[in-house]
Design an enzyme around this catalytic site. Structure first.
Site, PDB file in Angstrom:
ATOM      1  N   GLU A 165      44.466  29.010  41.418  1.00 46.79           N
ATOM      2  CA  GLU A 165      44.682  28.698  39.943  1.00 46.79           C
ATOM      3  C   GLU A 165      46.238  29.318  39.798  1.00 46.79           C
ATOM      4  O   GLU A 165      46.560  30.244  40.098  1.00 46.79           O
ATOM      5  CB  GLU A 165      43.780  29.337  39.206  1.00 46.79           C
ATOM      6  N   HIS A 220      36.860  42.807  36.825  1.00 50.30           N
ATOM      7  CA  HIS A 220      38.390  42.609  37.512  1.00 50.30           C
ATOM      8  C   HIS A 220      38.834  43.690  38.425  1.00 50.30           C
ATOM      9  O   HIS A 220      40.015  44.133  38.626  1.00 50.30           O
ATOM     10  CB  HIS A 220      39.307  42.200  36.403  1.00 50.30           C
ATOM     11  N   GLU A 261      36.233  27.985  40.995  1.00 47.68           N
ATOM     12  CA  GLU A 261      36.096  29.017  42.094  1.00 47.68           C
ATOM     13  C   GLU A 261      35.243  28.366  43.119  1.00 47.68           C
ATOM     14  O   GLU A 261      35.516  28.435  44.408  1.00 47.68           O
ATOM     15  CB  GLU A 261      35.767  30.208  41.817  1.00 47.68           C
TER      16      GLU A 261
END
Lengths: 325, 353
Positions: free
Chosen positions: B29, B127, B58
């Site tokens: 991406e 994250h 993904e």
């Protein structure tokens, strides 16, 4: 594409070969020779045979789980002996006895099969990237069952293939059942092919019992892909005659599947339909039918003998198979 | 020797390997723009066909490389955050890891799955995770976690040339770190741990950013007369257990420091291998440090309760030594400095762009 006489004979012979091999697998299952289960593809042969009989050697095929690729891989050139040996857990199998339902032979354009249903979509897109980069006109035919098109992986792969005009043909083998659930209950519209609209690719519906119709639809999509015009989606309407897994329960929803529904589709057996047509057209004669039956029976007997006589995998393979040096 | 940033070292490896081998290409991406700068300038050099910007997908980013690799190419998939490996677990752990083995050892799968990893960034649990235990647990995947620009470049070049799927993780806090990287071509073999600091009292085996934290601790403890040997595993698969065992036999004490969740973590595996191979040489039970058994909260105030801290490493070393080191040891928050450097680098990049 207008099919020639020899091509029609090839289609017919492939249909007979696949049916014979399927019947042999049932016998082998009942004799306790298969490592695991059998999901018969009987009555659905025209779909895979029509899609793959005239692909080039270096085109690629993925196949739906039903029949473990029997209708797709045998026409593509996989030896029935290798196919059977894999199911017998033999070292001569298409995955050296390591995967049961899958085979790997890139010389024949056979990259293997995902164990999780729908895992192949994104791999097919990846092979499409490779084929496009190589620029030799190779295509990827990705046959999957109707239920599998529920996976999100189809969306990601279809988007990728459409955006980059990858030479991929998405084939839906719609046999109207996802295990016990009627396919009509899991899609909001009658045709799964309508999914194609959002990706800007052709979405085509064909009679999956008519091997010529299937073959012509796939050949048109293959020509389009080879010309760099991108992917297509072809839905073949067929019907699952046998239970989901051979000798297991046979339900529609949670009740027994109605026999009359099965009987209607038995009358539309793709091999009978095609044989009658070829006899009428004079391409086949009664003597040819008998000869093809005899030849195919002999081929499959020899294939089974090859598998029977093959040794199991050498445990040494465990050391070599994990990593490439 | 010249000094370059960790991110620049990764970028150099990508440029060199894509120049060397035309079958190498990348997908992910926003690669052309480069979210962390690892791919800066690649599209200008190699064109859009080799630096493929995908949608948010993904499964396709991780799965398409399996197909492309089987068909003769050497794809590099950039997942951006290692947390996203969990989205693509079927492609990475079921397809890439198993395809060769389950097809009788016939296919080759030269794939690199790269992503930033780890926490201490004041962001959320999705994250900030570390995934080394999950990847190391899966047969068929190699696992590389560099801690210096030199290693980042040399190990990435080796990863790209490897004929197997390699997971390559770079820690977010290390991205701006500078270090010596020679101009001349070099690669670093997998399965060779790096003894970062020799010592005689205790062996600290560390992974990723924990190597940097452990070195800081070791330097502080030197002032208290404790000699700490710090080993950077560099690759967890293959794991250089020989170097670890030789060190433990010398120091007779072992502490393993990893940032992933402690339970069933890398520390448990390495610790058990130490016990299996060097039990009779140990003077104290092996200690392990990892993240607490929680998802990762964002707030800075909660970070010390979750992630390994220098004082925790000191405490573990005290425990294996069996003696007090004489009062609390003042440690600067090393992660604060690194976090500032990364912020500064991103700011500079934005100004430049």
């Amino acid at each position: 594409m207008k099919l020639k006489r020899e091509q029609k004979l090839k289609l017919y012979t492939n249909l007979v070969r696949v049916r014979k091999l399927d019947e042999m697998m049932v016998k082998a299952l009942l004799a306790g020779k298969l490592s695991s289960h059998w999901t018969s593809q009987k009555g659905q042969e025209a779909v895979g045979v029509g899609a793959s009989s005239f692909l080039r050697k270096h085109d690629y095929v993925f196949y739906c789980h039903r029949g473990h690729g029997i209708t797709t891989l045998i026409p593509k050139g996989l030896s029935p002996g290798v196919y059977i040996a894999e199911h017998f857990g033999k070292g001569t199998g298409g995955a050296c006895g390591m995967k049961y339902y899958s085979h790997f032979d890139m010389e024949l354009g056979i990259p293997g099969l995902s164990g999780t249903l729908g895992g192949d979509f994104v791999l097919a897109a990846g092979i499409g990237i490779a084929a496009k980069k190589r620029g030799k006109g190779q295509v990827v035919v990705c046959m999957q069952g109707d239920g599998t098109y529920g996976r999100g992986t189809f969306h990601e792969a279809a988007l990728m293939a459409a955006n980059w005009k990858l030479p991929v043909i998405w084939g839906v083998e719609n046999n109207q059942y996802m295990i016990y659930t009627p396919t009509s209950e899991i899609y909001p519209k009658e045709n799964i092919a309508d999914l194609a609209f959002g990706y800007g690719m052709p979405g085509i519906v064909v009679d999956g019992q008519d091997v010529i119709a299937v073959c012509e639809a796939f050949q048109a999509a293959v020509d389009r892909a080879r010309a760099g015009e991108g992917p297509s989606l072809i839905e073949c309407k067929t019907y699952r005659i046998e239970p989901h897994v051979y000798a297991m329960g046979d339900l529609k929803g949670w009740k027994p599947r109605p026999q009359e529904e099965i009987d209607v589709w038995r009358k539309r057996d793709p091999i009978n339909l095609f044989r009658e047509r070829l006899l009428k057209e004079g391409i086949l004669k009664k003597a040819d039918v008998d000869r093809i039956d005899r030849d195919v029976a002999k081929e499959m007997e020899e294939a089974e003998r090859f598998a029977d006589e093959s040794p199991p995998p050498d445990p040494e393979i465990l050391k070599q198979a994990l990593y490439s040096d | 020797m010249r000094q370059i940033r960790f991110i620049e070292a990764i970028n150099e490896a990508l440029v060199e390997e894509m120049t060397r081998d035309e079958t190498v290409f990348m997908l992910g991406e926003a690669l052309r723009g480069g979210t962390f700068g690892t791919t800066s300038g690649l599209v200008e050099k190699f064109g859009k066909e080799r630096v493929l910007d995908t949608s948010i997908s993904e499964n396709a980013i991780a799965g398409a490389p399996v197909g492309a690799a089987i068909a003769g190419y050497r794809p590099i998939a950039d997942l951006m955050f290692s947390d996203f490996f969990l989205i693509a677990a079927d492609e990475i752990c079921n397809k890439a890891a198993k395809w060769r083995f389950c097809h009788g050892g016939k296919p080759k799968l030269p794939i690199v799955y790269m992503a930033s990893t780890g926490g201490y960034i004041r962001s959320d649990a999705e994250h900030s995770q570390s995934v080394e235990a999950l990847i190391m647990h899966t047969p068929g995947l190699k696992l590389v976690i560099p801690t210096t620009p030199y290693d980042a470049k040399g190990l990435l070049k080796t990863a790209i040339r490897d004929d197997n799927p390699v997971v390559y993780l770079y820690h977010k806090l290390l991205m701006a770190k500078k270090g010596e990287v020679p101009q001349d071509e070099y690669t670093i073999p997998f399965g060779v741990a790096d003894v970062k600091r020799e010592g005689s009292d205790v062996t600290v085996v560390a992974v990723g950013y924990m190597v940097n934290m452990s070195l800081d601790v070791a330097n502080q403890l030197q002032k208290r007369g404790v000699s700490v040997e710090v080993i950077d595993v560099r690759t967890l698969e293959p794991l250089d257990i020989e170097t670890i065992i030789a060190s433990v036999k010398k120091t007779k004490r072992a502490v393993i420091v990893d940032e992933d969740t402690l339970r069933c973590g890398v520390g448990a595996e390495i610790g058990m291998q130490i016990i299996e191979n060097a039990f009779d040489h140990l003077d104290a039970p092996v200690q392990r440090i990892g993240a607490a058994n929680f998802p990762i909260p964002a707030a800075a105030a909660l970070e010390p309760y979750i992630f390994p801290q220098p004082k925790g490493i000191v405490a573990a070393i005290q425990a294996v030594l069996g003696r007090d080191l004489g009062g609390p040891i003042e440690m600067e928050g090393a992660s604060d400095t690194l976090r500032q450097e990364v912020k500064q680098m991103i700011l500079e990049k934005k100004v430049k762009d």
